[in-house]
Motif scaffolding. Structure first.
Motif, PDB file in Angstrom:
ATOM      1  N   ARG A  76      -9.944  -1.715  10.687  1.00 27.08           N
ATOM      2  CA  ARG A  76     -11.029  -2.394  11.401  1.00 27.08           C
ATOM      3  C   ARG A  76     -12.354  -1.964  10.777  1.00 27.08           C
ATOM      4  O   ARG A  76     -12.566  -0.777  10.503  1.00 27.08           O
ATOM      5  CB  ARG A  76     -11.054  -1.998  12.881  1.00 27.08           C
ATOM      6  CG  ARG A  76      -9.796  -2.300  13.638  1.00 27.08           C
ATOM      7  CD  ARG A  76      -9.785  -3.757  14.113  1.00 27.08           C
ATOM      8  NE  ARG A  76      -8.679  -4.015  14.994  1.00 27.08           N
ATOM      9  CZ  ARG A  76      -7.510  -4.507  14.600  1.00 27.08           C
ATOM     10  NH1 ARG A  76      -7.292  -4.739  13.331  1.00 27.08           N
ATOM     11  NH2 ARG A  76      -6.556  -4.750  15.463  1.00 27.08           N
ATOM     12  N   PHE A  77     -13.224  -2.932  10.595  1.00 32.82           N
ATOM     13  CA  PHE A  77     -14.561  -2.660  10.071  1.00 32.82           C
ATOM     14  C   PHE A  77     -15.554  -3.152  11.112  1.00 32.82           C
ATOM     15  O   PHE A  77     -15.619  -4.342  11.398  1.00 32.82           O
ATOM     16  CB  PHE A  77     -14.764  -3.352   8.720  1.00 32.82           C
ATOM     17  CG  PHE A  77     -13.760  -2.896   7.697  1.00 32.82           C
ATOM     18  CD1 PHE A  77     -13.941  -1.707   7.016  1.00 32.82           C
ATOM     19  CD2 PHE A  77     -12.618  -3.635   7.455  1.00 32.82           C
ATOM     20  CE1 PHE A  77     -13.002  -1.271   6.094  1.00 32.82           C
ATOM     21  CE2 PHE A  77     -11.679  -3.223   6.533  1.00 32.82           C
ATOM     22  CZ  PHE A  77     -11.868  -2.031   5.854  1.00 32.82           C
ATOM     23  N   ASN A  78     -16.317  -2.233  11.684  1.00 27.75           N
ATOM     24  CA  ASN A  78     -17.207  -2.560  12.786  1.00 27.75           C
ATOM     25  C   ASN A  78     -18.642  -2.815  12.371  1.00 27.75           C
ATOM     26  O   ASN A  78     -19.375  -3.474  13.102  1.00 27.75           O
ATOM     27  CB  ASN A  78     -17.185  -1.441  13.831  1.00 27.75           C
ATOM     28  CG  ASN A  78     -15.791  -1.202  14.362  1.00 27.75           C
ATOM     29  OD1 ASN A  78     -14.905  -2.039  14.203  1.00 27.75           O
ATOM     30  ND2 ASN A  78     -15.581  -0.061  14.985  1.00 27.75           N
ATOM     31  N   ARG A  79     -19.034  -2.241  11.250  1.00 29.85           N
ATOM     32  CA  ARG A  79     -20.386  -2.486  10.745  1.00 29.85           C
ATOM     33  C   ARG A  79     -20.456  -2.101   9.289  1.00 29.85           C
ATOM     34  O   ARG A  79     -19.609  -1.371   8.789  1.00 29.85           O
ATOM     35  CB  ARG A  79     -21.429  -1.766  11.589  1.00 29.85           C
ATOM     36  CG  ARG A  79     -21.879  -0.410  11.168  1.00 29.85           C
ATOM     37  CD  ARG A  79     -23.171  -0.043  11.895  1.00 29.85           C
ATOM     38  NE  ARG A  79     -23.749   1.213  11.543  1.00 29.85           N
ATOM     39  CZ  ARG A  79     -24.351   1.515  10.397  1.00 29.85           C
ATOM     40  NH1 ARG A  79     -24.398   0.665   9.413  1.00 29.85           N
ATOM     41  NH2 ARG A  79     -24.889   2.693  10.201  1.00 29.85           N
ATOM     42  N   MET A  80     -21.475  -2.606   8.592  1.00 25.62           N
ATOM     43  CA  MET A  80     -21.622  -2.333   7.163  1.00 25.62           C
ATOM     44  C   MET A  80     -22.126  -0.910   6.939  1.00 25.62           C
ATOM     45  O   MET A  80     -22.882  -0.364   7.745  1.00 25.62           O
ATOM     46  CB  MET A  80     -22.574  -3.339   6.539  1.00 25.62           C
ATOM     47  CG  MET A  80     -22.001  -4.742   6.519  1.00 25.62           C
ATOM     48  SD  MET A  80     -23.082  -5.929   5.744  1.00 25.62           S
ATOM     49  CE  MET A  80     -24.178  -6.278   7.109  1.00 25.62           C
ATOM     50  N   VAL A  81     -21.700  -0.337   5.820  1.00 24.35           N
ATOM     51  CA  VAL A  81     -22.170   0.971   5.378  1.00 24.35           C
ATOM     52  C   VAL A  81     -23.111   0.711   4.201  1.00 24.35           C
ATOM     53  O   VAL A  81     -22.746   0.021   3.248  1.00 24.35           O
ATOM     54  CB  VAL A  81     -20.983   1.865   4.956  1.00 24.35           C
ATOM     55  CG1 VAL A  81     -21.476   3.203   4.438  1.00 24.35           C
ATOM     56  CG2 VAL A  81     -20.022   2.053   6.130  1.00 24.35           C
ATOM     57  N   VAL A  82     -24.321   1.257   4.298  1.00 22.65           N
ATOM     58  CA  VAL A  82     -25.374   0.955   3.319  1.00 22.65           C
ATOM     59  C   VAL A  82     -25.968   2.257   2.777  1.00 22.65           C
ATOM     60  O   VAL A  82     -25.745   3.332   3.340  1.00 22.65           O
ATOM     61  CB  VAL A  82     -26.473   0.080   3.971  1.00 22.65           C
ATOM     62  CG1 VAL A  82     -25.902  -1.264   4.421  1.00 22.65           C
ATOM     63  CG2 VAL A  82     -27.137   0.802   5.133  1.00 22.65           C
ATOM     64  N   PRO A  83     -26.718   2.150   1.663  1.00 21.68           N
ATOM     65  CA  PRO A  83     -27.350   3.351   1.122  1.00 21.68           C
ATOM     66  C   PRO A  83     -28.167   4.086   2.178  1.00 21.68           C
ATOM     67  O   PRO A  83     -28.848   3.468   2.998  1.00 21.68           O
ATOM     68  CB  PRO A  83     -28.255   2.804   0.005  1.00 21.68           C
ATOM     69  CG  PRO A  83     -27.601   1.529  -0.406  1.00 21.68           C
ATOM     70  CD  PRO A  83     -27.031   0.960   0.865  1.00 21.68           C
ATOM     71  N   GLY A  84     -28.068   5.401   2.163  1.00 24.06           N
ATOM     72  CA  GLY A  84     -28.764   6.248   3.132  1.00 24.06           C
ATOM     73  C   GLY A  84     -27.864   6.678   4.277  1.00 24.06           C
ATOM     74  O   GLY A  84     -28.190   7.625   4.991  1.00 24.06           O
ATOM     75  N   ASP A  85     -26.731   5.985   4.452  1.00 24.82           N
ATOM     76  CA  ASP A  85     -25.787   6.377   5.507  1.00 24.82           C
ATOM     77  C   ASP A  85     -25.006   7.618   5.086  1.00 24.82           C
ATOM     78  O   ASP A  85     -24.809   7.878   3.898  1.00 24.82           O
ATOM     79  CB  ASP A  85     -24.776   5.253   5.780  1.00 24.82           C
ATOM     80  CG  ASP A  85     -25.365   4.088   6.565  1.00 24.82           C
ATOM     81  OD1 ASP A  85     -26.479   4.242   7.124  1.00 24.82           O
ATOM     82  OD2 ASP A  85     -24.706   3.027   6.619  1.00 24.82           O
ATOM     83  N   GLN A  86     -24.560   8.358   6.076  1.00 23.33           N
ATOM     84  CA  GLN A  86     -23.627   9.459   5.844  1.00 23.33           C
ATOM     85  C   GLN A  86     -22.358   9.130   6.618  1.00 23.33           C
ATOM     86  O   GLN A  86     -22.382   9.018   7.845  1.00 23.33           O
ATOM     87  CB  GLN A  86     -24.192  10.803   6.312  1.00 23.33           C
ATOM     88  CG  GLN A  86     -23.244  11.956   6.024  1.00 23.33           C
ATOM     89  CD  GLN A  86     -23.794  13.290   6.470  1.00 23.33           C
ATOM     90  OE1 GLN A  86     -23.995  13.519   7.664  1.00 23.33           O
ATOM     91  NE2 GLN A  86     -24.040  14.166   5.512  1.00 23.33           N
ATOM     92  N   LEU A  87     -21.265   8.940   5.882  1.00 23.95           N
ATOM     93  CA  LEU A  87     -19.973   8.716   6.529  1.00 23.95           C
ATOM     94  C   LEU A  87     -19.456  10.039   7.062  1.00 23.95           C
ATOM     95  O   LEU A  87     -19.333  11.017   6.326  1.00 23.95           O
ATOM     96  CB  LEU A  87     -18.948   8.163   5.532  1.00 23.95           C
ATOM     97  CG  LEU A  87     -19.015   6.697   5.177  1.00 23.95           C
ATOM     98  CD1 LEU A  87     -17.929   6.369   4.147  1.00 23.95           C
ATOM     99  CD2 LEU A  87     -18.837   5.826   6.400  1.00 23.95           C
ATOM    100  N   ASP A  88     -19.169  10.065   8.333  1.00 26.50           N
ATOM    101  CA  ASP A  88     -18.569  11.225   8.995  1.00 26.50           C
ATOM    102  C   ASP A  88     -17.131  10.812   9.281  1.00 26.50           C
ATOM    103  O   ASP A  88     -16.868   9.976  10.153  1.00 26.50           O
ATOM    104  CB  ASP A  88     -19.342  11.520  10.282  1.00 26.50           C
ATOM    105  CG  ASP A  88     -18.891  12.786  10.962  1.00 26.50           C
ATOM    106  OD1 ASP A  88     -17.762  13.247  10.727  1.00 26.50           O
ATOM    107  OD2 ASP A  88     -19.685  13.332  11.762  1.00 26.50           O
ATOM    108  N   ILE A  89     -16.214  11.350   8.502  1.00 29.87           N
ATOM    109  CA  ILE A  89     -14.825  10.905   8.502  1.00 29.87           C
ATOM    110  C   ILE A  89     -13.966  11.901   9.268  1.00 29.87           C
ATOM    111  O   ILE A  89     -14.012  13.098   8.992  1.00 29.87           O
ATOM    112  CB  ILE A  89     -14.312  10.769   7.059  1.00 29.87           C
ATOM    113  CG1 ILE A  89     -15.166   9.748   6.305  1.00 29.87           C
ATOM    114  CG2 ILE A  89     -12.831  10.408   7.027  1.00 29.87           C
ATOM    115  CD1 ILE A  89     -15.035   9.832   4.806  1.00 29.87           C
TER     116      ILE A  89
END
Length: 155
Positions: A104-117
């Motif tokens: 599932r993809f709920n929103r776009m990930v863009v430059p400046g984001d930090q993915l917390d996995i």
């Protein structure tokens, strides 16, 4: 490096010893939490300098969803590696992504984001591991999936 000796955060220098991935495909920058054989939390800093942003998409950079899935799979690989007995960590076993369910993809990930996995081990099945994975940005889930990885056979 036993589970007792693992000092958090685990930095990229250590990650390079645990995963075979290299630039531009290493998608984990740091491990910040570890509960061996159960759960891991890892970070990926998304910058405009990522090579995929040149073509995905010019003028509207978006991290490809398949790379978010790959980052979650790499975190699962780190959970497996960091849970091994001290003398087996980083011994060169390779695990391959073999199945992705319920992505599932709920929103776009863009430059400046930090993915917390966050990856939770659901179960081990012989030479395979089933993970429940989620990726968040600013506390909001941006992607989730069940991922199955299998140990590659020596040739």
């Amino acid at each position: 490096m036993s589970q007792d000796a693992i000092k958090l955060p685990v930095d990229v220098a250590c990650i390079l010893n645990l995963l075979p991935h290299r630039y531009p495909f290493l998608l984990i920058d740091r491990v910040v939490e570890l509960d061996a054989h159960k759960r891991i939390r890892a970070l990926k800093n998304v910058t405009f300098n990522e090579p995929y942003f040149q073509g995905h998409f010019p003028g509207r950079p978006v991290m490809p969803g398949v790379l978010v899935i790959e980052a979650m799979a790499q975190a699962g690989g780190l959970l497996t590696q960091l849970s091994l007995p001290r003398d087996a960590i980083g011994e060169g076993k390779l695990f391959y992504l073999v199945k992705v369910d319920n992505a599932r993809f709920n929103r776009m990930v863009v430059p400046g984001d930090q993915l917390d996995i966050e990856v939770v081990l659901k179960r081990n099945i012989r030479n395979m591991a089933l993970y429940e994975c989620s990726a968040r940005v600013d506390g909001k889930v941006v992607a989730s999936a069940e991922i199955l990885c299998a140990e590659g056979k020596e040739e």
